[in-house]
Design a protein around this motif. Structure first.
Motif, PDB file in Angstrom:
ATOM      1  N   LEU A  70       3.134   2.575   8.044  1.00  0.00           N
ATOM      2  CA  LEU A  70       2.325   1.475   7.533  1.00  0.00           C
ATOM      3  C   LEU A  70       0.895   1.557   8.053  1.00  0.00           C
ATOM      4  O   LEU A  70      -0.064   1.394   7.292  1.00  0.00           O
ATOM      5  N   ILE A  71       0.747   1.847   9.335  1.00  0.00           N
ATOM      6  CA  ILE A  71      -0.600   1.955   9.916  1.00  0.00           C
ATOM      7  C   ILE A  71      -1.370   3.108   9.288  1.00  0.00           C
ATOM      8  O   ILE A  71      -2.576   2.999   9.011  1.00  0.00           O
ATOM      9  N   GLU A  72      -0.701   4.217   9.024  1.00  0.00           N
ATOM     10  CA  GLU A  72      -1.367   5.345   8.365  1.00  0.00           C
ATOM     11  C   GLU A  72      -1.901   4.941   6.991  1.00  0.00           C
ATOM     12  O   GLU A  72      -3.023   5.301   6.618  1.00  0.00           O
ATOM     13  N   LYS A  73      -1.104   4.195   6.223  1.00  0.00           N
ATOM     14  CA  LYS A  73      -1.542   3.753   4.902  1.00  0.00           C
ATOM     15  C   LYS A  73      -2.703   2.774   5.006  1.00  0.00           C
ATOM     16  O   LYS A  73      -3.650   2.813   4.207  1.00  0.00           O
TER      17      LYS A  73
ATOM     18  N   THR B 129       0.045   0.568  -6.607  1.00  0.00           N
ATOM     19  CA  THR B 129      -0.535  -0.633  -6.027  1.00  0.00           C
ATOM     20  C   THR B 129      -1.721  -0.282  -5.138  1.00  0.00           C
ATOM     21  O   THR B 129      -2.749  -0.972  -5.161  1.00  0.00           O
ATOM     22  N   PHE B 130      -1.601   0.786  -4.373  1.00  0.00           N
ATOM     23  CA  PHE B 130      -2.699   1.247  -3.518  1.00  0.00           C
ATOM     24  C   PHE B 130      -3.948   1.504  -4.357  1.00  0.00           C
ATOM     25  O   PHE B 130      -5.043   1.004  -4.049  1.00  0.00           O
ATOM     26  N   ALA B 131      -3.795   2.274  -5.423  1.00  0.00           N
ATOM     27  CA  ALA B 131      -4.940   2.629  -6.263  1.00  0.00           C
ATOM     28  C   ALA B 131      -5.529   1.395  -6.934  1.00  0.00           C
ATOM     29  O   ALA B 131      -6.754   1.250  -7.037  1.00  0.00           O
ATOM     30  N   PHE B 132      -4.668   0.480  -7.386  1.00  0.00           N
ATOM     31  CA  PHE B 132      -5.147  -0.748  -8.022  1.00  0.00           C
ATOM     32  C   PHE B 132      -5.969  -1.579  -7.046  1.00  0.00           C
ATOM     33  O   PHE B 132      -7.047  -2.083  -7.391  1.00  0.00           O
ATOM     34  N   LEU B 133      -5.477  -1.740  -5.831  1.00  0.00           N
ATOM     35  CA  LEU B 133      -6.184  -2.552  -4.845  1.00  0.00           C
ATOM     36  C   LEU B 133      -7.515  -1.922  -4.450  1.00  0.00           C
ATOM     37  O   LEU B 133      -8.498  -2.637  -4.224  1.00  0.00           O
TER      38      LEU B 133
ATOM     39  N   LEU C 229       0.818  -1.213   0.000  1.00  0.00           N
ATOM     40  CA  LEU C 229       0.000   0.000   0.000  1.00  0.00           C
ATOM     41  C   LEU C 229       0.853   1.265   0.000  1.00  0.00           C
ATOM     42  O   LEU C 229       0.357   2.346  -0.315  1.00  0.00           O
ATOM     43  N   LEU C 230       2.121   1.136   0.349  1.00  0.00           N
ATOM     44  CA  LEU C 230       3.011   2.293   0.351  1.00  0.00           C
ATOM     45  C   LEU C 230       3.358   2.739  -1.063  1.00  0.00           C
ATOM     46  O   LEU C 230       3.863   3.859  -1.256  1.00  0.00           O
TER      47      LEU C 230
END
Length: 292
Positions: free
Chosen positions: A183-186, A142-146, A137-138
């Motif tokens: 990581l938790i923020e993401k 990949t974030f946008a794809f997921l 997710l960082l």
């Protein structure tokens, strides 16, 4: 019709670890959390690649000269589905996990799109799952794809690892160089935009179970994430359910990590259910399941 248990022996589904570590791109496994046959897609047939170094990880050291190939993976997936259908065994899901963190593979997006198309064509009733530690997710792409895959017609189920509520336990149970706070923020940002299943390994490390302080911090974090999308359980975003699971398979560093009694896991689940209820979430909105 053979039962799943019979097929575990007949079809070597129980030997998925050796299959996977011998370079299999698609491997069958009986999944306790899916409740049946899961077809794993392995993006790392040559060596383990992961951003975590969990002491409970079941991947043993190995190395092959096999490289991931989209064509080979698609043929293997179609063949595995055909074998399951010929034996009248339902395919519960197609799952991306394998020998590491799937989202960091350069083939991840293309391979997941391929698996989605094969699923829709051959077994549309099956789930499509990615088991991830969240570090992918960082990466913005990949974030946008997921988000698109989970909240849209792909119907991707994101099983997101959340083993720790504190930096201290994170370093003990996940042993990652990825900064815990970032990581938790993401993860929180992702939960606001897409549906997720939280999965938490509860085991001892070095003979020590997670402390009461760690358990309380993890519980507060889960409630915080549930509140990030408070009206969306069962919808397009937010925590859909929580899976608390125990160590059930051997790991190369045994006995560093060890299973805890089922009652320990059940007590963590009961406490979380109470905390979620106090925050306004019913058991139907955010179920909490235990897999010893």
């Amino acid at each position: 019709m053979p039962s799943i248990e019979d097929e575990l022996t007949i079809g070597s589904i129980e030997n998925h670890r050796s299959d996977r570590e011998e370079g299999a791109l698609v491997y069958p496994v009986y999944s306790r959390r899916s409740g049946g046959l899961s077809l794993g897609v392995n993006l790392f047939p040559d060596a383990k690649v992961c951003t975590f170094d969990c002491p409970y990880c079941e991947v043993f050291p190995f190395e092959t000269d096999i490289r991931f190939s989209m064509d080979t993976a698609e043929r293997a997936l179609r063949s595995a589905i055909a074998r399951a259908r010929a034996q009248n065994i339902p395919v519960k899901d197609i799952c991306f996990s394998g020998n590491g963190e799937p989202t960091v593979s350069p083939f991840f997006i293309e391979a997941l799109n391929m698996a989605s198309a094969v699923r829709d064509e051959l077994v549309p009733e099956s789930a499509l799952i990615v088991i991830t530690n969240g570090t992918g997710l960082l990466d913005d792409r990949t974030f946008a794809f997921l988000v698109r895959a989970a909240a849209g017609p792909t119907r991707l189920k994101v099983w997101l690892k959340l083993d720790a509520g504190t930096e201290e336990w994170y370093q003990a149970v996940d042993r990652s160089a990825v900064a815990y706070g970032g990581l938790i923020e993401k993860i929180e940002s992702f939960v606001k935009q897409a549906p997720v299943v939280i999965q938490t390994m509860v085991c001892s490390v070095g003979g020590n179970p997670p402390s009461p302080e760690e358990a309380a911090a993890w519980e507060r974090l889960v409630v915080r994430l549930a509140r990030a999308a408070p009206d969306s359980a069962g919808g397009k975003a937010g925590i859909q359910n929580v899976q608390i699971y125990g160590k059930a398979r051997p790991a190369p560093e045994d006995p560093l990590a060890a299973a805890l009694p089922e009652q320990f896991l059940e007590s963590r689940a009961a406490s979380l259910r109470a905390a979620l209820a106090s925050a306004g979430f019913s058991g139907q909105a955010v179920p909490v399941e235990v897999f010893p």
